[in-house]
Scaffold this active site. Structure first.
Site, PDB file in Angstrom:
ATOM      1  N   SER A  16       0.750  -1.065  -0.124  1.00  0.00           N
ATOM      2  CA  SER A  16       0.082  -0.047  -0.068  1.00  0.00           C
ATOM      3  C   SER A  16       0.919   1.107   0.111  1.00  0.00           C
ATOM      4  O   SER A  16       1.577   1.519   0.966  1.00  0.00           O
ATOM      5  CB  SER A  16      -0.897  -0.043   1.210  1.00  0.00           C
ATOM      6  OG  SER A  16      -1.188   1.349   1.523  1.00  0.00           O
ATOM      7  N   HIS A  41      -1.032  -1.436  -4.221  1.00  0.00           N
ATOM      8  CA  HIS A  41      -2.344  -1.132  -3.662  1.00  0.00           C
ATOM      9  C   HIS A  41      -2.637   0.540  -3.629  1.00  0.00           C
ATOM     10  O   HIS A  41      -1.613   0.755  -2.942  1.00  0.00           O
ATOM     11  CB  HIS A  41      -2.345  -1.854  -2.461  1.00  0.00           C
ATOM     12  CG  HIS A  41      -3.731  -1.656  -1.563  1.00  0.00           C
ATOM     13  ND1 HIS A  41      -4.841  -2.571  -1.798  1.00  0.00           N
ATOM     14  CD2 HIS A  41      -4.170  -0.787  -0.574  1.00  0.00           C
ATOM     15  CE1 HIS A  41      -6.035  -1.955  -1.088  1.00  0.00           C
ATOM     16  NE2 HIS A  41      -5.196  -1.006  -0.148  1.00  0.00           N
ATOM     17  N   ASP A  43      -4.570   3.568  -2.027  1.00  0.00           N
ATOM     18  CA  ASP A  43      -5.826   3.832  -1.311  1.00  0.00           C
ATOM     19  C   ASP A  43      -6.402   5.341  -1.425  1.00  0.00           C
ATOM     20  O   ASP A  43      -5.751   6.322  -1.176  1.00  0.00           O
ATOM     21  CB  ASP A  43      -5.279   3.832   0.231  1.00  0.00           C
ATOM     22  CG  ASP A  43      -5.050   2.441   0.706  1.00  0.00           C
ATOM     23  OD1 ASP A  43      -6.139   1.570   0.750  1.00  0.00           O
ATOM     24  OD2 ASP A  43      -3.947   1.983   1.264  1.00  0.00           O
ATOM     25  N   MET A  45      -8.957   8.096  -0.489  1.00  0.00           N
ATOM     26  CA  MET A  45      -9.684   8.495   0.613  1.00  0.00           C
ATOM     27  C   MET A  45     -10.387   9.776   0.311  1.00  0.00           C
ATOM     28  O   MET A  45      -9.607  10.651  -0.253  1.00  0.00           O
ATOM     29  CB  MET A  45      -8.886   8.453   1.911  1.00  0.00           C
ATOM     30  CG  MET A  45      -8.239   7.053   2.299  1.00  0.00           C
ATOM     31  SD  MET A  45      -7.605   7.261   3.720  1.00  0.00           S
ATOM     32  CE  MET A  45      -6.396   5.678   3.870  1.00  0.00           C
ATOM     33  N   HIS A  74      -8.411   0.854  -4.048  1.00  0.00           N
ATOM     34  CA  HIS A  74      -9.296   0.558  -2.861  1.00  0.00           C
ATOM     35  C   HIS A  74     -10.000   2.041  -2.561  1.00  0.00           C
ATOM     36  O   HIS A  74      -9.325   3.027  -2.147  1.00  0.00           O
ATOM     37  CB  HIS A  74      -8.488   0.155  -1.727  1.00  0.00           C
ATOM     38  CG  HIS A  74      -9.226   0.119  -0.352  1.00  0.00           C
ATOM     39  ND1 HIS A  74      -8.606  -0.067   0.727  1.00  0.00           N
ATOM     40  CD2 HIS A  74     -10.501   0.147  -0.235  1.00  0.00           C
ATOM     41  CE1 HIS A  74      -9.537  -0.156   1.900  1.00  0.00           C
ATOM     42  NE2 HIS A  74     -10.570   0.030   1.317  1.00  0.00           N
ATOM     43  N   MET A  76     -11.987   4.336  -0.747  1.00  0.00           N
ATOM     44  CA  MET A  76     -12.917   4.713   0.615  1.00  0.00           C
ATOM     45  C   MET A  76     -13.379   5.919   0.432  1.00  0.00           C
ATOM     46  O   MET A  76     -13.004   7.000   1.033  1.00  0.00           O
ATOM     47  CB  MET A  76     -11.434   4.822   1.609  1.00  0.00           C
ATOM     48  CG  MET A  76     -11.109   3.359   2.126  1.00  0.00           C
ATOM     49  SD  MET A  76      -9.594   3.239   2.888  1.00  0.00           S
ATOM     50  CE  MET A  76      -8.532   3.211   1.533  1.00  0.00           C
ATOM     51  N   MET A 145     -11.176  -5.716   5.859  1.00  0.00           N
ATOM     52  CA  MET A 145     -10.396  -4.638   6.484  1.00  0.00           C
ATOM     53  C   MET A 145     -10.067  -5.361   7.864  1.00  0.00           C
ATOM     54  O   MET A 145     -11.156  -5.548   8.716  1.00  0.00           O
ATOM     55  CB  MET A 145     -11.429  -3.343   6.704  1.00  0.00           C
ATOM     56  CG  MET A 145     -11.527  -2.512   5.445  1.00  0.00           C
ATOM     57  SD  MET A 145      -9.814  -2.083   4.573  1.00  0.00           S
ATOM     58  CE  MET A 145      -8.885  -1.122   5.679  1.00  0.00           C
ATOM     59  N   ASP A 183      -6.217  -6.342   4.631  1.00  0.00           N
ATOM     60  CA  ASP A 183      -5.862  -5.108   4.418  1.00  0.00           C
ATOM     61  C   ASP A 183      -5.775  -4.391   5.754  1.00  0.00           C
ATOM     62  O   ASP A 183      -6.761  -4.133   6.603  1.00  0.00           O
ATOM     63  CB  ASP A 183      -6.635  -4.073   3.480  1.00  0.00           C
ATOM     64  CG  ASP A 183      -5.883  -2.478   3.250  1.00  0.00           C
ATOM     65  OD1 ASP A 183      -4.962  -2.499   3.971  1.00  0.00           O
ATOM     66  OD2 ASP A 183      -6.608  -2.051   2.517  1.00  0.00           O
TER      67      ASP A 183
HETATM   68  C1  DX5 Z   1      -6.029   1.762   5.665  1.00  0.00           C
HETATM   69  C2  DX5 Z   1      -5.878   1.475   4.125  1.00  0.00           C
HETATM   70  C3  DX5 Z   1      -4.701   0.401   4.167  1.00  0.00           C
HETATM   71  C4  DX5 Z   1      -3.467   0.722   5.013  1.00  0.00           C
HETATM   72  C5  DX5 Z   1      -2.583  -0.168   5.006  1.00  0.00           C
HETATM   73  O1  DX5 Z   1      -7.213   2.614   5.532  1.00  0.00           O
HETATM   74  O2  DX5 Z   1      -6.955   0.930   3.187  1.00  0.00           O
HETATM   75  O3  DX5 Z   1      -4.515  -0.115   2.957  1.00  0.00           O
HETATM   76  O4  DX5 Z   1      -2.812   1.899   4.433  1.00  0.00           O
HETATM   77  O5  DX5 Z   1      -1.532   0.038   5.824  1.00  0.00           O
HETATM   78  P1  DX5 Z   1      -0.726  -0.570   6.996  1.00  0.00           P
HETATM   79  O6  DX5 Z   1      -0.293  -1.971   6.402  1.00  0.00           O
HETATM   80  O7  DX5 Z   1       0.154   0.366   7.531  1.00  0.00           O
HETATM   81  O8  DX5 Z   1      -2.123  -0.849   7.979  1.00  0.00           O
HETATM   82 ZN    ZN Z   2      -6.280  -0.100   1.485  1.00  0.00          ZN
END
Ligand code: DX5
Ligand code: ZN
Length: 227
Positions: A16, A41, A43, A45, A74, A76, A145, A183
């Site tokens: 990630s 990956h 993320d 947000m 991903h 969010m 998650m 994740d």
């Molecule tokens: C959290 C994200 C994850 C996160 C994983 O909201 O979806 O992908 O960044 O990172 P670590 O491994 O640091 O928990």
């Molecule tokens: Zn993620």
């Protein structure tokens, strides 16, 4: 076109980039790819569905130019339907949406697939595995998650192990063979446990990019998974 989807019988490591150094993102991505990363990956947000703001489509587009591995995006975000096409155009090979953010889930999954990407359903820690039952035959993968989404570097929630097993059961009852992605809070100490529970796509941010050498931490993570 080569199907970028991970093999069900193998462990896919998906670093990630949330914990990468954004001032040298290209360098960090190349490092994890040299370390054997199977996916990148990403993320996304929005400061609304989760309390943090991160990456938008332009960054995905730029990453796509340099990444050798498929992009696992991903989302969010609230109202993901509005942005799915933009992220797929930008280069997402896999797109996952939170069941908690989508009112018409099967329509959203079909939209992702119709645009040529693999469609994933994400479950927050408090969302039961049973909520997948009605869409099990439509989805391409499930993302469990193991932290509350929003930030990297949080501690793994232990009951995620039984959640993985329950998701596996829901999928198998529906006759579906789909990868299970995990994740949040995965590192060398717990990766083997999540793999044993049934996860086969392993996301890890802090345990990879929080170390001085992301290439060797990617290698170390796979080694720990297979130990
Ligand atoms: C959290 C994200 C994850 C996160 C994983 O909201 O979806 O992908 O960044 O990172 P670590 O491994 O640091 O928990
Ligand atoms: Zn993620």
């Amino acid at each position: 076109m080569i199907n970028p989807f991970p093999d069900l019988n193998k462990i896919a490591i998906a670093p990630s980039i949330l914990s990468a150094n954004f001032a040298s993102l290209g360098k960090d991505i190349s490092a994890v790819e040299r370390g054997g990363a199977d996916l990148i990956h990403v993320d996304v947000m929005d400061g609304h569905f989760v309390p943090n703001i991160t990456i938008g489509p332009q960054v995905v587009k730029d990453i796509k130019q340099i990444a050798k591995q498929p992009l696992d995006v991903h989302l969010m975000i609230s109202n993901p339907d509005k942005y799915i096409e933009t992220f797929i155009d930008a280069g997402a090979a896999m797109v996952s949406v939170h069941i908690e953010a989508v009112p018409h889930l099967s329509r959203t999954l079909t939209l992702i697939q119709s645009l040529g990407a693999k469609a994933g359903v994400v479950l927050n820690p408090s969302t039961p595995a049973g909520s997948l039952e009605e869409v099990a035959s439509t989805l391409d993968f499930v993302l469990v998650m193991s932290v509350n989404p929003g930030f990297g570097g949080q501690a793994f929630i232990p009951h995620s192990l039984s959640k993985i097993k329950k998701v596996k059961e829901v999928l198998s009852n529906a006759g579906v063979k789909a990868p299970i992605e995990i994740d949040g809070g995965i590192d060398e100490t717990n990766i083997q446990k999540v793999v044993t529970a049934g996860a086969n796509i392993i996301v890890s941010g802090n345990a990879i990019f929080g170390k001085s050498d992301p290439e060797s931490s990617t290698l170390a993570l796979r080694k720990a998974a297979l130990a």
